[in-house]
Design a protein around this motif. Structure first.
Motif, PDB file in Angstrom:
ATOM      1  N   PHE A 117      54.303  44.454  30.285  1.00 12.76           N
ATOM      2  CA  PHE A 117      54.892  43.289  29.629  1.00 12.76           C
ATOM      3  C   PHE A 117      54.164  42.863  28.348  1.00 12.76           C
ATOM      4  O   PHE A 117      54.578  41.901  27.712  1.00 12.76           O
ATOM      5  N   GLY A 118      53.103  43.567  27.982  1.00 10.29           N
ATOM      6  CA  GLY A 118      52.384  43.217  26.774  1.00 10.29           C
ATOM      7  C   GLY A 118      51.466  42.023  26.954  1.00 10.29           C
ATOM      8  O   GLY A 118      51.213  41.558  28.073  1.00 10.29           O
ATOM      9  N   GLN A 119      50.982  41.478  25.821  1.00 11.88           N
ATOM     10  CA  GLN A 119      49.980  40.414  25.854  1.00 11.88           C
ATOM     11  C   GLN A 119      50.459  39.108  25.241  1.00 11.88           C
ATOM     12  O   GLN A 119      49.672  38.159  25.112  1.00 11.88           O
ATOM     13  N   ASP A 120      51.735  39.024  24.877  1.00  8.53           N
ATOM     14  CA  ASP A 120      52.243  37.823  24.217  1.00  8.53           C
ATOM     15  C   ASP A 120      52.122  36.578  25.091  1.00  8.53           C
ATOM     16  O   ASP A 120      52.022  35.460  24.572  1.00  8.53           O
ATOM     17  N   SER A 121      52.145  36.739  26.410  1.00  2.60           N
ATOM     18  CA  SER A 121      52.076  35.586  27.314  1.00  2.60           C
ATOM     19  C   SER A 121      50.648  35.269  27.749  1.00  2.60           C
ATOM     20  O   SER A 121      50.435  34.383  28.571  1.00  2.60           O
ATOM     21  N   ILE A 122      49.673  35.975  27.183  1.00  7.39           N
ATOM     22  CA  ILE A 122      48.270  35.794  27.566  1.00  7.39           C
ATOM     23  C   ILE A 122      47.525  35.092  26.437  1.00  7.39           C
ATOM     24  O   ILE A 122      47.445  35.614  25.317  1.00  7.39           O
ATOM     25  N   ASP A 123      46.984  33.924  26.728  1.00  5.77           N
ATOM     26  CA  ASP A 123      46.170  33.200  25.754  1.00  5.77           C
ATOM     27  C   ASP A 123      44.732  33.724  25.797  1.00  5.77           C
ATOM     28  O   ASP A 123      44.215  34.258  24.828  1.00  5.77           O
ATOM     29  N   HIS A 124      44.068  33.552  26.934  1.00  3.62           N
ATOM     30  CA  HIS A 124      42.757  34.126  27.185  1.00  3.62           C
ATOM     31  C   HIS A 124      42.822  34.923  28.480  1.00  3.62           C
ATOM     32  O   HIS A 124      43.592  34.587  29.395  1.00  3.62           O
ATOM     33  N   LEU A 125      41.982  35.951  28.571  1.00  4.38           N
ATOM     34  CA  LEU A 125      41.962  36.837  29.736  1.00  4.38           C
ATOM     35  C   LEU A 125      40.563  36.803  30.361  1.00  4.38           C
ATOM     36  O   LEU A 125      39.565  36.965  29.655  1.00  4.38           O
ATOM     37  N   ILE A 126      40.510  36.599  31.675  1.00  4.22           N
ATOM     38  CA  ILE A 126      39.239  36.598  32.402  1.00  4.22           C
ATOM     39  C   ILE A 126      39.306  37.666  33.475  1.00  4.22           C
ATOM     40  O   ILE A 126      40.173  37.626  34.357  1.00  4.22           O
ATOM     41  N   LEU A 127      38.403  38.630  33.396  1.00  4.52           N
ATOM     42  CA  LEU A 127      38.346  39.758  34.319  1.00  4.52           C
ATOM     43  C   LEU A 127      37.078  39.643  35.148  1.00  4.52           C
ATOM     44  O   LEU A 127      35.977  39.625  34.602  1.00  4.52           O
ATOM     45  N   VAL A 128      37.238  39.584  36.467  1.00  6.65           N
ATOM     46  CA  VAL A 128      36.092  39.358  37.339  1.00  6.65           C
ATOM     47  C   VAL A 128      35.818  40.591  38.196  1.00  6.65           C
ATOM     48  O   VAL A 128      36.543  40.895  39.141  1.00  6.65           O
ATOM     49  N   ASP A 129      34.804  41.350  37.805  1.00  8.73           N
ATOM     50  CA  ASP A 129      34.163  42.375  38.616  1.00  8.73           C
ATOM     51  C   ASP A 129      35.091  43.490  39.094  1.00  8.73           C
ATOM     52  O   ASP A 129      35.250  43.723  40.287  1.00  8.73           O
ATOM     53  N   GLN A 130      35.660  44.194  38.130  1.00  7.64           N
ATOM     54  CA  GLN A 130      36.488  45.361  38.449  1.00  7.64           C
ATOM     55  C   GLN A 130      36.189  46.470  37.438  1.00  7.64           C
ATOM     56  O   GLN A 130      36.174  46.216  36.237  1.00  7.64           O
ATOM     57  N   PRO A 131      35.938  47.701  37.889  1.00  3.47           N
ATOM     58  CA  PRO A 131      35.705  48.816  36.974  1.00  3.47           C
ATOM     59  C   PRO A 131      37.023  49.426  36.516  1.00  3.47           C
ATOM     60  O   PRO A 131      38.087  49.115  37.064  1.00  3.47           O
ATOM     61  N   PRO A 132      36.982  50.321  35.518  1.00  7.45           N
ATOM     62  CA  PRO A 132      38.233  50.880  34.986  1.00  7.45           C
ATOM     63  C   PRO A 132      38.880  51.943  35.847  1.00  7.45           C
ATOM     64  O   PRO A 132      40.076  52.191  35.710  1.00  7.45           O
ATOM     65  N   PHE A 133      38.127  52.594  36.743  1.00  6.99           N
ATOM     66  CA  PHE A 133      38.710  53.702  37.517  1.00  6.99           C
ATOM     67  C   PHE A 133      37.847  53.948  38.747  1.00  6.99           C
ATOM     68  O   PHE A 133      36.694  54.331  38.636  1.00  6.99           O
ATOM     69  N   LEU A 134      38.405  53.737  39.923  1.00  5.79           N
ATOM     70  CA  LEU A 134      37.613  53.778  41.151  1.00  5.79           C
ATOM     71  C   LEU A 134      37.487  55.168  41.769  1.00  5.79           C
ATOM     72  O   LEU A 134      36.558  55.430  42.523  1.00  5.79           O
ATOM     73  N   LEU A 135      38.413  56.042  41.458  1.00  4.47           N
ATOM     74  CA  LEU A 135      38.458  57.336  42.138  1.00  4.47           C
ATOM     75  C   LEU A 135      37.649  58.371  41.362  1.00  4.47           C
ATOM     76  O   LEU A 135      37.990  58.723  40.232  1.00  4.47           O
ATOM     77  N   GLY A 136      36.598  58.884  41.980  1.00  6.69           N
ATOM     78  CA  GLY A 136      35.782  59.895  41.332  1.00  6.69           C
ATOM     79  C   GLY A 136      36.462  61.251  41.310  1.00  6.69           C
ATOM     80  O   GLY A 136      36.910  61.757  42.343  1.00  6.69           O
ATOM     81  N   ASN A 137      36.558  61.844  40.139  1.00  6.73           N
ATOM     82  CA  ASN A 137      37.118  63.183  39.991  1.00  6.73           C
ATOM     83  C   ASN A 137      36.082  64.207  40.468  1.00  6.73           C
ATOM     84  O   ASN A 137      34.942  64.196  39.991  1.00  6.73           O
ATOM     85  N   PRO A 138      36.436  65.097  41.391  1.00  6.16           N
ATOM     86  CA  PRO A 138      35.461  66.084  41.876  1.00  6.16           C
ATOM     87  C   PRO A 138      34.851  66.950  40.773  1.00  6.16           C
ATOM     88  O   PRO A 138      33.750  67.470  40.935  1.00  6.16           O
ATOM     89  N   GLU A 139      35.564  67.096  39.649  1.00  9.01           N
ATOM     90  CA  GLU A 139      35.045  67.918  38.564  1.00  9.01           C
ATOM     91  C   GLU A 139      34.123  67.139  37.617  1.00  9.01           C
ATOM     92  O   GLU A 139      33.491  67.734  36.745  1.00  9.01           O
ATOM     93  N   ASN A 140      34.042  65.819  37.789  1.00  6.54           N
ATOM     94  CA  ASN A 140      33.159  65.016  36.948  1.00  6.54           C
ATOM     95  C   ASN A 140      31.722  65.071  37.446  1.00  6.54           C
ATOM     96  O   ASN A 140      31.468  65.253  38.640  1.00  6.54           O
TER      97      ASN A 140
END
Length: 290
Positions: A117-140
């Motif tokens: 839906f984009g960001q037009d409806s977001i004034d400020h954004l607060i992100l509390v304690d979440q990483p960008p990707f939880l699943l470890g790739n076996p090749e990483n």
């Protein structure tokens, strides 16, 4: 007999386009602040925050389907549907913009919201304690996995455990994540609130399905596209984030302020319960001064 732990604010209910009755708590006047609790979390996750935050803002804590007092149905347990629920709720309160806060999986809901839906409806954004990707790739490498906050997870083992029971699901989940939602301190009230915040025993099966979807999502293409002022809050002894993944997020977002809670400040995954004074102060400061 009155419940001494009753949530501050007024209860409300909203029905989604696919017929699910969602519960929310509202308190305060002013600019809207919509809060999305994390996976298996209810409005009680913000029991110690709503009073202070409502002094400055009109606070809405929206409980996702099968969470808290919201209806548990047999469909819609994927982040795209949860984000659509949040969008429909936002449209129902008839405002042009809102401040948005997500905790844990609530951050993932907001990242999905931005993607859809984009960001037009977001004034400020607060992100509390979440990483960008939880699943470890076996090749990483271990360093690569650590950078995005991942773990080497057996997805189906976790999913199947939650199909059996809440207790078995948490036991298996803790094999991959060092699950400690509270530090040791002499405060029985906060232990009670934490228990209420994550009282999801009856919905373990469908929450397991949602967790499966949550764990497989990779947000590394969405996060760098965030352009609204953002506050990122992490706990130094959280099971969900680490220093490397937090630095990645802060560097990826152009306008991002980072607040860390140390071990001495009870910087667990649920710092808003463990250290509400600092949490509330930093959120209000960010929303009023940035």
């Amino acid at each position: 007999m009155t419940d001494s732990y009753k949530l501050p604010g007024k209860d409300g209910y909203f029905t989604t386009s696919d017929g699910v009755k969602l519960h929310y708590v509202r308190k305060g006047i002013g600019e809207p602040l919509i809060i999305i609790p994390g996976w298996a979390g209810s409005a009680y996750s913000f029991y110690y925050n709503i009073d202070d935050l409502s002094q400055k803002f009109s606070v809405y804590i929206l409980e996702s389907r099968a969470h808290g007092e919201s209806e548990a149905v047999e469909h819609g347990y994927r982040l795209s549907r949860i984000a659509k629920d949040a969008r429909e709720f936002f449209l129902s309160i008839n405002v042009k913009k809102a401040h948005w806060m997500g905790h844990s999986m609530g951050c993932s809901v907001l990242w999905m919201y931005i993607d859809l839906f984009g960001q037009d409806s977001i004034d400020h954004l607060i992100l509390v304690d979440q990483p960008p990707f939880l699943l470890g790739n076996p090749e990483n490498t271990e360093a690569e996995i650590k950078e995005h906050g991942g773990q080497r997870i057996d997805l189906w083992q976790i999913y199947n455990a939650f199909q059996h029971s809440w207790e078995e699901g948490l036991k298996v989940f803790s094999r991959f994540f060092d699950l400690e939602l509270s530090n040791k301190y002499e405060n029985h009230d906060r232990e009670e609130i934490l228990a209420r915040a994550f009282a999801c025993h009856k919905t373990h099966r469908i929450l397991g399905k949602l967790l499966l979807d949550h764990l497989t999502q990779d947000w590394r293409d969405i996060i760098p596209r965030i352009t609204v002022p953002t506050l990122y809050i992490t706990g130094d002894v959280s099971h969900a984030t680490n220093l490397d993944s937090s630095i990645w997020i802060v560097d990826a977002i152009g306008d991002c302020k980072w607040i860390r809670f140390s071990s001495e400040e009870y910087g667990t995954h649920s710092m808003m319960i463990n250290a509400p004074e600092k949490f509330n102060r930093e959120v209000i400061k960010f929303l009023t001064e940035s």
